[in-house]
Design a protein around this motif. Structure first.
Motif, PDB file in Angstrom:
ATOM      1  N   CYS A 161      12.781  91.329 -47.223  1.00  0.00           N
ATOM      2  CA  CYS A 161      13.910  91.516 -48.134  1.00  0.00           C
ATOM      3  C   CYS A 161      13.548  90.900 -49.466  1.00  0.00           C
ATOM      4  O   CYS A 161      12.794  89.935 -49.540  1.00  0.00           O
ATOM      5  CB  CYS A 161      15.197  90.919 -47.579  1.00  0.00           C
TER       6      CYS A 161
ATOM      7  N   THR B 249      16.892  95.535 -50.168  1.00  0.00           N
ATOM      8  CA  THR B 249      17.098  94.977 -51.502  1.00  0.00           C
ATOM      9  C   THR B 249      18.500  95.269 -52.001  1.00  0.00           C
ATOM     10  O   THR B 249      19.054  96.335 -51.752  1.00  0.00           O
ATOM     11  CB  THR B 249      16.050  95.511 -52.505  1.00  0.00           C
TER      12      THR B 249
ATOM     13  N   SER C 121      14.592  95.720 -55.926  1.00  0.00           N
ATOM     14  CA  SER C 121      13.167  95.395 -55.986  1.00  0.00           C
ATOM     15  C   SER C 121      12.330  96.667 -55.957  1.00  0.00           C
ATOM     16  O   SER C 121      12.590  97.585 -55.180  1.00  0.00           O
ATOM     17  CB  SER C 121      12.773  94.497 -54.812  1.00  0.00           C
TER      18      SER C 121
ATOM     19  N   LYS D 237      12.263 101.442 -48.367  1.00  0.00           N
ATOM     20  CA  LYS D 237      13.202 100.630 -49.127  1.00  0.00           C
ATOM     21  C   LYS D 237      14.638 100.943 -48.697  1.00  0.00           C
ATOM     22  O   LYS D 237      15.066 102.092 -48.688  1.00  0.00           O
ATOM     23  CB  LYS D 237      13.045 100.900 -50.623  1.00  0.00           C
TER      24      LYS D 237
END
Length: 512
Positions: free
Chosen positions: A278, A428, A432, A443
């Protein structure tokens, strides 16, 4: 939880704060009998009852800090009135080992999920088929990049469509360091860990020749024999930069047809080693993406696979929850040993573990390391902790395991990949941007707003957990995405070309 009619969320009956689901204006009702005393940003906390000085502030049903000043009902709770107090790290008041080890209902082998992976000669399975160029020292970084650029920029790869590319893994150390001790051992493990990662079909290791990190020493330590898929060279040994580049290109040219022999085949999900990461966390990370990823990790473990939790500074204050899941006292104590190491490491460098939440984390609603850690630990799911590893050690145990790494994402992920991870999930909240060649990085956005704003970077929207999708449903979605990506579907970070600059071995010790 409170009724959905309120624009704030109480996560546990024991909590004395609610989390703002959107920016809340003063006087807005946020819970039964509670109105916001002032404007509160999305992701931040509002007191649902009065909290006296020194009293615990609770979120997730756990202590995330202590009141530094009287906090009235409806007031914004953040750094100005909530801190760590005198607790230091864990607020558990002692550790329990193995007290909450849940039985795992494994999926029968005949019914386990599968993916299309590359079975290597040593039995390991890759999800990608790269050729890597490693460097023993920063002094050979430029040559490694030039070799990769020469191959990737030519038509050399056009006849080998199942080779994902040639990647230089360069770093900033390898000399000006002791030739023994923690720092040297970590670099040695990291280098060989990457060379042995199943997502690399072949490796060329390039050195300068006179550095502290001697290639010959690594080969002797790991009993490495050079061959078609692992070769080494030095700039000095080849007669300088131009000759080394030319020789490197020819070495890669000879590896291409060998790497191209690899073919995807059906393999069980038990061959997946998932790195859990994370970064750019916010107040929603521990509510949406992290627990959803924890559900996916549990599913993977039930299918015989492995999930690696890391980032020790970001489980600080939540480690007592992990020791309760340790299969043995020895495993739990290994984790606490690493916590103690970090406390000493920070002390001798004049740092504090609670310095970890970044400005972006705080802007997103995270107040203390305890709060951040409790949210981060949710990525680990609920299954037993089967092993604890030092940085870049080979991961041999299946199930949920822990690897000691820093919280800085590139350094942490580098250790996990060196340990054998072949796929990675990265949650995130702030957004990020990250890739992790040779391992695909999936992601996960914590909010729908982030997913919409950074749709070119985000693979999965976990914000819909706040809109009625259950964590179980989202976890199954993530697990299916892991299988699809492991089978070859490119992630957003891969499409953007991320991943070749994120190789960052952990530097511990003096630079001399």
């Amino acid at each position: 939880m409170i009724p959905a009619a309120f624009p704030a969320l109480v996560l546990h009956d024991a909590d004395n704060v609610a989390v703002a689901l959107d920016t809340i204006e003063a006087a807005t009702p946020v819970a039964p009998g509670v109105s916001a005393a002032q404007r509160v940003a999305r992701g931040h906390k509002i007191a649902t009852r009065a909290i006296g000085v020194g009293d615990p502030v609770r979120k997730f049903g756990q202590i995330i800090g202590f009141a530094l000043a009287p906090i009235g009902r409806g007031e914004w709770v953040h750094e100005h009135n909530c801190g760590m107090g005198e607790t230091g790290g864990s607020i558990a008041g002692g550790y329990e080992f193995g007290s909450e080890v849940a039985a795992v209902e494994y999926v029968p082998e005949a019914e386990r999920a599968t993916f299309q992976g590359y079975r290597r000669a040593n039995g390991m399975v890759g999800t990608r088929n790269y050729i890597g160029i490693l460097t023993s020292v920063n002094c050979s970084a430029t040559v490694a990049r030039y070799i990769a650029d020469a191959v990737n920029g030519s038509d050399m790869l056009k006849d080998y469509p199942n080779i994902d590319g040639v990647v230089p893994f360069v770093h900033s150390t390898g000399c000006g360091m002791s030739d023994e001790g923690e720092g040297f051992d970590i670099l040695m493990r990291t280098q060989w860990g990457y060379a042995a990662n199943p997502n690399l079909a072949a490796v060329l290791l390039v050195g300068l020749g006179c550095e502290v990190f001697q290639i010959g020493r690594m080969k002797k330590l790991y009993n490495i024999a050079e061959g078609d898929t692992f070769q080494t060279m030095t700039i000095q040994g080849e007669g300088g930069t131009r000759k080394a580049i030319e020789q490197g290109v020819e070495r890669i040219r000879s590896m291409l047809p060998i790497a191209a022999r690899a073919r995807r085949e059906t393999v069980p999900a038990s061959e997946l080693v998932l790195a859990l990461q994370c970064g750019g966390s916010d107040g929603y990370s521990g509510i949406t993406a992290n627990p959803a990823l924890g559900v996916a990790a549990d599913i993977l473990v039930r299918h015989g696979g492995t999930a690696i939790l890391s980032e020790t500074p970001e489980i600080y204050g939540a480690e007592h929850l992990l020791t309760r899941r340790a299969k043995s006292r020895d495993i739990g104590e290994k984790l606490i040993d690493r916590i103690r190491w970090w406390e000493e490491y920070c002390a001798r460098n004049g740092a504090q573990m609670n310095n970890n939440p970044s400005p972006g984390n705080k802007a997103g609603g995270i107040t203390t390391i305890l709060e951040k850690s409790l949210g981060a630990a949710a990525k680990s799911g609920t299954t037993p902790l089967t092993a604890v590893y030092q940085y870049a050690e080979p991961v041999r145990e299946h199930g949920f395991v822990y690897m000691d790494t820093p919280g800085f994402d590139p350094v942490s992920a580098t250790g996990q990949v060196a340990g054998g991870a072949n796929v990675l999930c990265f949650t995130t909240g702030r957004g990020s941007a990250f890739g992790c060649k040779p391992v695909p990085s999936i992601k996960l956005a914590t909010t729908s707003d982030l997913y919409r704003r950074m749709t070119d970077d985000m693979d999965i929207n976990c914000g819909d957990v706040l809109e009625g999708v259950t964590l179980e449903q989202k976890g199954r979605e993530i697990f299916q995405a892991i299988l699809d990506v492991a089978s070859g579907r490119q992630t957003k970070s891969e499409l953007l070309g991320y991943g070749s600059s994120e190789f960052t071995p952990w530097q511990v010790g003096a630079v001399m």
